[in-house]
Design an enzyme around this catalytic site. Sequence first.
Site, PDB file in Angstrom:
ATOM      1  N   SER A   1       0.842  -1.190   0.000  1.00 35.52           N
ATOM      2  CA  SER A   1       0.000   0.000   0.000  1.00 35.52           C
ATOM      3  C   SER A   1       0.884   1.250   0.000  1.00 35.52           C
ATOM      4  CB  SER A   1      -0.965  -0.035   1.188  1.00 35.52           C
ATOM      5  OG  SER A   1      -1.994   0.890   1.031  1.00 35.52           O
TER       6      SER A   1
ATOM      7  N   HIS B   1      -8.075  -4.992  -1.365  1.00 37.68           N
ATOM      8  CA  HIS B   1      -6.874  -4.449  -0.745  1.00 37.68           C
ATOM      9  C   HIS B   1      -6.238  -5.408   0.256  1.00 37.68           C
ATOM     10  CE1 HIS B   1      -4.281  -0.992  -0.176  1.00 37.68           C
ATOM     11  NE2 HIS B   1      -4.365  -1.122   1.131  1.00 37.68           N
TER      12      HIS B   1
ATOM     13  N   ASP C   1      -9.651  -3.949  -5.436  1.00 34.51           N
ATOM     14  CA  ASP C   1      -9.075  -3.105  -4.383  1.00 34.51           C
ATOM     15  C   ASP C   1      -9.817  -1.777  -4.317  1.00 34.51           C
ATOM     16  OD1 ASP C   1      -7.468  -1.630  -2.633  1.00 34.51           O
ATOM     17  OD2 ASP C   1      -5.656  -2.613  -3.328  1.00 34.51           O
TER      18      ASP C   1
END
Length: 719
Positions: free
Chosen positions: A572, A692, A657
């Site tokens: 991330s 995610h 995501d």
Amino acid sequence: MSQILSKTKLSLIVSSALLIAACSNQNNEATNAMNDITAPIAKKVPHKMVIHNHTRVDDYYWMRDDSRKNPEVLAHLAAENDYMKAQLQHTEAMQEKIFQEIKARIEKDDSSVPTKKGYFYYASQMQGENEYPIYVRSSDFSGSNLEVLLNVNELAKAHDYYQVSGLSASPDGKLLAYGEDTVSRRIYTVQFKDIAGKTLLDDRLEGTNGGIVWGNDNKTVYYIKKDPQTLLGYQVFRHTLGTPQATDEMVYEESNKAYYTGLSKSKDGSSVFIWHSSTEASGVSVIDADNAKAMPKKFIEREEGHEYSISKMNDWYYINTNWQATNFRLMKVNKKHLGDKTQWQDVIPANDAVKLEDYELFANHLVYQQRENGISRLTIQELSSGKKQQLSFNDTAYTLSLYGNNELKNNKLRLYYTSFTTPGTHYDVDLNTLDKTQLKQAKVLGDFDSNNYASERIFVKARDGKKVPVSLVYRKDKFKKDGTNPLYQYAYGSYGHTIDPSFSVSRLSLLDRGFVYAVAHIRGSEMLGRPWYEDGKKLTKMNTFTDFIDVTKDLTAQGYGDKENVFAVGGSAGGLLMGAVINMAPEQYKGIAAAVPFVDVVTTMLDESIPLTTNEFKEWGNPKEKTYYDYMLSYSPYDQVKAQDYPNILVTTGLHDSQVQYFEPMKWVAKLRDYKTDDNLLLFKTDMEAGHGGASGRFKRIHDTALQYSFFIDLLNKS
């Protein structure tokens, strides 16, 4: 007769040989076919973007498809997956071996430590090969009359991805609310279950963030609705069970898109809190939980730069605030002075050297957690006398968190403790004597012995003179401080998020193979307090990247790792870190793994239709302002890709995501393929069902870990 048998045997032998040869040929053909797969080369469609009299051309902008149905996009992602599989086909046996050894360390039948809330003790159970938990409760801690609330394994059967969120029992304990997401976009439908009858109510709340808060009448619930495009939760609704969602009353709407909205209930049960949170400011609104028609009241007016959170006990509100306190302080105010900050009183004064991180209120005790020089400590204060005592722990660095402390009238504190060498351990601590009762320690199956491993905490001098904390762990009999061990370096470095040392059964597969594992506590975290975070965001963000590079150089110089075999990992915002450091210092790393990486910083932050963008301006800056645009452009991984040699790279993402859109890593990989001047591996895997957080299910996730570890070990073996 013997001749006939001999002929039959001969015939079988010949047939078997032909069959084996045929199968062998098929396998060889399949292997050759896989080996013949070449790296996908994406088409270029120049897309001009002009701002501040500056033009950027994005050749891969076409890859964005918000519907996630574009055949050309899906075909390219499939081609990347095929290429990744072909390039790592020879590691599949290693992947399976690592998967099995990690799985073998995990206790299949495992239960969480029960926590009390209201009339019941709540817990979760993992059983056998189940991927998901079973949620249970009992009227006592021992679980003598256990009842099943929710078996997530049954609910997940019909879905490739399934996630449950926000389990919450009504105050009388008769109903259960929970959110479910079957896409991994973090948009949940809330269901309600009659626990005794084991049946679902007709009520379904669509488009929520997955959680609800109960009013005290057991039929009123508050929930947050999400914008389907930006995924921002910005509206708070009140629902009465038995009525259509369409008739729900909106009690709050957030007009400022820089704020997140949250919900919780006070520990004393009297109030519903609406949380308003941005990167550099926050606020709270309060609703009377006893009044099904009450409207929210502001705790105080929101102020730019003022961050705070509150708790309530009896007539007093306690406030964790940065008002005139860089590292926060604890204050309190009587409810009759709601809205008047001038009436706030100090409870724990400000200390520039110590960060106040957390606290818990009990009927006669205050427990607070502080961080000094990167180490957490817990203090227990008796409210009636003011007497203070401090808990102590054996490890030099560790993770410490408070959880499950739902009851004000309690003489015990529940906490969770772990370190690099100590498996997760749950304690009840007597608030009067400080005696610790160990309730559970995670079992590590197999031949694990914590004495085989050692951890260290050191400081590395960054290029500007700042000292960066680094946590290290290794297996004693595999480690020599002579620069021969492979080094696995991890960091995050954004949003003030601090990565404390914690135990991992997966990590043992690296340590047992001689890796040194390092966490670099770089600027952008709050490891050294709030100023450490401020020195790694917006116009000081570059410190995050240079800190990481400087840690790498120092660790290899000191002999902790082999400078020819350094592997770096981030996900991330940590994926942004990976992208930046390999643009700046690619020669330092043998290989990197970037999971769901945020790499197209400028384009994303200029597009307010992309989920989360507006909430991030105070973290990264707003590129609509030229100062921020120029600065962000100077480190944005996608924009700074250049013609140079890059390390071996493994990039992973999820098609659905909701935080870092799939097209960011997709574009980044395409551009890297076009520009890089080396023959190193560049592999890209997209989980077509995940978002995610990756795959759902406890064992499915291990496959991703095994893939990453095998990627690095294979590179190491080729050295």
